[in-house]
Scaffold this motif. Structure first.
Motif, PDB file in Angstrom:
ATOM      1  N   TRP A  87     -28.557  40.594  59.486  1.00  0.00           N
ATOM      2  CA  TRP A  87     -27.872  41.937  58.659  1.00  0.00           C
ATOM      3  C   TRP A  87     -26.510  41.785  59.367  1.00  0.00           C
ATOM      4  O   TRP A  87     -26.039  41.405  60.584  1.00  0.00           O
ATOM      5  N   TYR A  88     -25.649  41.878  58.318  1.00  0.00           N
ATOM      6  CA  TYR A  88     -24.137  41.742  58.534  1.00  0.00           C
ATOM      7  C   TYR A  88     -23.532  43.125  57.916  1.00  0.00           C
ATOM      8  O   TYR A  88     -24.166  43.605  57.021  1.00  0.00           O
ATOM      9  N   ARG A  89     -22.401  43.426  58.520  1.00  0.00           N
ATOM     10  CA  ARG A  89     -21.332  44.424  57.662  1.00  0.00           C
ATOM     11  C   ARG A  89     -20.329  43.718  57.416  1.00  0.00           C
ATOM     12  O   ARG A  89     -19.685  42.870  57.725  1.00  0.00           O
ATOM     13  N   GLN A  90     -19.643  44.265  56.072  1.00  0.00           N
ATOM     14  CA  GLN A  90     -18.498  43.940  55.665  1.00  0.00           C
ATOM     15  C   GLN A  90     -17.392  44.978  55.673  1.00  0.00           C
ATOM     16  O   GLN A  90     -17.612  46.170  54.927  1.00  0.00           O
ATOM     17  N   ASP A  91     -16.347  44.786  56.250  1.00  0.00           N
ATOM     18  CA  ASP A  91     -15.164  45.632  56.300  1.00  0.00           C
ATOM     19  C   ASP A  91     -13.967  45.037  55.694  1.00  0.00           C
ATOM     20  O   ASP A  91     -13.884  43.927  56.138  1.00  0.00           O
ATOM     21  N   PRO A  92     -12.985  45.645  54.990  1.00  0.00           N
ATOM     22  CA  PRO A  92     -11.688  45.080  54.737  1.00  0.00           C
ATOM     23  C   PRO A  92     -10.964  44.498  55.957  1.00  0.00           C
ATOM     24  O   PRO A  92     -11.057  45.145  56.916  1.00  0.00           O
TER      25      PRO A  92
ATOM     26  N   GLY B 173     -13.770  40.319  57.032  1.00  0.00           N
ATOM     27  CA  GLY B 173     -14.980  39.601  56.574  1.00  0.00           C
ATOM     28  C   GLY B 173     -16.363  40.161  56.600  1.00  0.00           C
ATOM     29  O   GLY B 173     -16.476  41.350  56.672  1.00  0.00           O
ATOM     30  N   LEU B 174     -17.347  39.356  56.905  1.00  0.00           N
ATOM     31  CA  LEU B 174     -18.524  40.003  57.172  1.00  0.00           C
ATOM     32  C   LEU B 174     -18.830  39.593  58.858  1.00  0.00           C
ATOM     33  O   LEU B 174     -18.362  38.412  59.187  1.00  0.00           O
ATOM     34  N   ARG B 175     -19.424  40.612  59.492  1.00  0.00           N
ATOM     35  CA  ARG B 175     -19.637  40.429  60.801  1.00  0.00           C
ATOM     36  C   ARG B 175     -21.301  40.614  60.922  1.00  0.00           C
ATOM     37  O   ARG B 175     -21.901  41.560  60.586  1.00  0.00           O
TER      38      ARG B 175
ATOM     39  N   GLY C 150     -30.760  26.210  65.740  1.00  0.00           N
ATOM     40  CA  GLY C 150     -31.043  27.481  66.012  1.00  0.00           C
ATOM     41  C   GLY C 150     -30.604  28.611  65.146  1.00  0.00           C
ATOM     42  O   GLY C 150     -31.011  28.353  64.063  1.00  0.00           O
ATOM     43  N   ALA C 151     -30.074  29.495  65.760  1.00  0.00           N
ATOM     44  CA  ALA C 151     -30.074  30.882  65.085  1.00  0.00           C
ATOM     45  C   ALA C 151     -28.843  30.649  63.615  1.00  0.00           C
ATOM     46  O   ALA C 151     -29.148  31.576  62.632  1.00  0.00           O
ATOM     47  N   GLN C 152     -28.049  29.846  63.860  1.00  0.00           N
ATOM     48  CA  GLN C 152     -27.054  29.750  62.854  1.00  0.00           C
ATOM     49  C   GLN C 152     -26.220  30.927  62.620  1.00  0.00           C
ATOM     50  O   GLN C 152     -26.235  31.734  61.491  1.00  0.00           O
ATOM     51  N   LYS C 153     -25.904  31.660  63.820  1.00  0.00           N
ATOM     52  CA  LYS C 153     -24.825  32.853  63.535  1.00  0.00           C
ATOM     53  C   LYS C 153     -23.678  32.591  62.897  1.00  0.00           C
ATOM     54  O   LYS C 153     -22.747  32.066  63.472  1.00  0.00           O
ATOM     55  N   LEU C 154     -23.534  32.904  61.464  1.00  0.00           N
ATOM     56  CA  LEU C 154     -22.022  32.663  60.755  1.00  0.00           C
ATOM     57  C   LEU C 154     -21.074  33.393  61.408  1.00  0.00           C
ATOM     58  O   LEU C 154     -21.317  34.693  61.603  1.00  0.00           O
ATOM     59  N   VAL C 155     -20.054  32.885  61.639  1.00  0.00           N
ATOM     60  CA  VAL C 155     -18.627  33.578  61.712  1.00  0.00           C
ATOM     61  C   VAL C 155     -17.979  33.315  60.693  1.00  0.00           C
ATOM     62  O   VAL C 155     -17.284  32.300  60.317  1.00  0.00           O
ATOM     63  N   PHE C 156     -17.498  34.653  59.824  1.00  0.00           N
ATOM     64  CA  PHE C 156     -16.674  34.416  58.785  1.00  0.00           C
ATOM     65  C   PHE C 156     -15.247  34.503  59.060  1.00  0.00           C
ATOM     66  O   PHE C 156     -14.708  35.402  59.904  1.00  0.00           O
ATOM     67  N   GLY C 157     -14.244  34.043  58.022  1.00  0.00           N
ATOM     68  CA  GLY C 157     -12.781  34.571  58.061  1.00  0.00           C
ATOM     69  C   GLY C 157     -12.793  35.759  57.383  1.00  0.00           C
ATOM     70  O   GLY C 157     -13.687  36.459  57.050  1.00  0.00           O
ATOM     71  N   GLN C 158     -11.678  36.346  57.328  1.00  0.00           N
ATOM     72  CA  GLN C 158     -11.148  37.519  56.800  1.00  0.00           C
ATOM     73  C   GLN C 158     -11.339  37.660  55.304  1.00  0.00           C
ATOM     74  O   GLN C 158     -11.404  38.862  54.750  1.00  0.00           O
ATOM     75  N   GLY C 159     -11.367  36.532  54.482  1.00  0.00           N
ATOM     76  CA  GLY C 159     -11.454  36.658  53.062  1.00  0.00           C
ATOM     77  C   GLY C 159      -9.964  36.375  52.433  1.00  0.00           C
ATOM     78  O   GLY C 159      -9.014  36.831  52.943  1.00  0.00           O
ATOM     79  N   THR C 160     -10.442  35.676  51.384  1.00  0.00           N
ATOM     80  CA  THR C 160      -9.002  35.776  50.511  1.00  0.00           C
ATOM     81  C   THR C 160      -9.364  36.277  49.055  1.00  0.00           C
ATOM     82  O   THR C 160     -10.372  35.688  48.312  1.00  0.00           O
TER      83      THR C 160
END
Lengths: 113, 113
Positions: A34-39, A42-44, B97-107
């Motif tokens: 489960w992720y949340r997306q906020d301006p 990104g996604l957390r 393992g869990a592959q917990k993605l860390v996302f950038g803020q987006g473009t």
């Protein structure tokens, strides 16, 4: 959407009420997220699951709980919704040839008034 | 140490031009770097991904360049088309393992016709 459905797709609720979001998959994948997306953020990652009854916290887990009693369903619960939990929530599963790709569902838009 | 920083926040490119989006990470344990494309109202969809054992990966008009020593990676979209207009996210994680993605803020990319 890789066989992922989310329900509801839209929800408006009031502060202090409990809310449960459902993620359903049809292909027996082990990992669900489960992720949340906020301006601007990104996604957390909120929580993830690596099997039935096996779950762990992500980066922003405070105020959220999860449950996975069946392989196909991963539930996210906001015990007492707050305005800061207004967001778009995405479920993901991990699949692909090398099991390294996360596929995302269509999202649930939640507004907490 | 878990952050992934993405730039620019928004980008406007003329049709046929090259779109370039950059990301930087801090955690040297990351060894999986995907890029996701998201259209309004939809969930993110995997575009292309790279592992750190190669410096470049190309799929059609999309190329990832990876600089392990600088801890940076970038997405290049060649011959950009109006249909490429979307929000793009870089991400990073360990692949085991869990592959917990860390996302950038987006473009937010806009391709002008």
């Amino acid at each position: 959407d890789a066989g992922i459905t989310q329900s509801p797709r839209h929800k408006v609720t009031e502060t202090g009420t409990p809310v449960t979001l459902r993620c359903h998959q049809t292909e027996n994948h082990r990992y669900m997220y489960w992720y949340r997306q906020d301006p601007g953020h990104g996604l957390r990652l909120i929580h993830y699951s690596y099997g039935v009854k096996d779950t762990d916290k992500g980066e922003v887990s405070d105020g959220y709980s999860v449950s996975r009693s069946k392989t196909e369903d991963f539930l996210l619960t906001l015990e007492s919704a707050t305005s800061s939990q207004t967001s778009v929530y995405f479920c993901a599963i991990r699949a692909g040839t090398a099991k390294e790709t996360q596929y995302f569902g269509p999202g649930t838009r939640l507004l907490v008034l | 140490q878990q952050q992934v920083k993405q730039s620019p926040q928004s980008l406007i490119v003329q049709k046929g031009g090259i779109s370039i989006i950059n990301c930087a990470y801090e955690n040297t344990a990351f060894d999986y770097f995907p890029w996701y494309q998201q259209f309004p109202g939809k969930g993110p969809a995997l575009l292309i991904a790279i592992r750190p054992d190669v410096s470049e990966k190309k799929e059609g008009r999309f190329t990832i360049s990876f600089n392990k020593s600088a801890k940076q990676f970038s997405l290049h979209i060649m011959d950009s088309q109006p249909g490429d207009s979307a929000t793009y996210f870089c991400a990073a994680s360990g692949i085991q393992g869990a592959q917990k993605l860390v996302f950038g803020q987006g473009t937010r990319l806009t391709i002008n016709p």
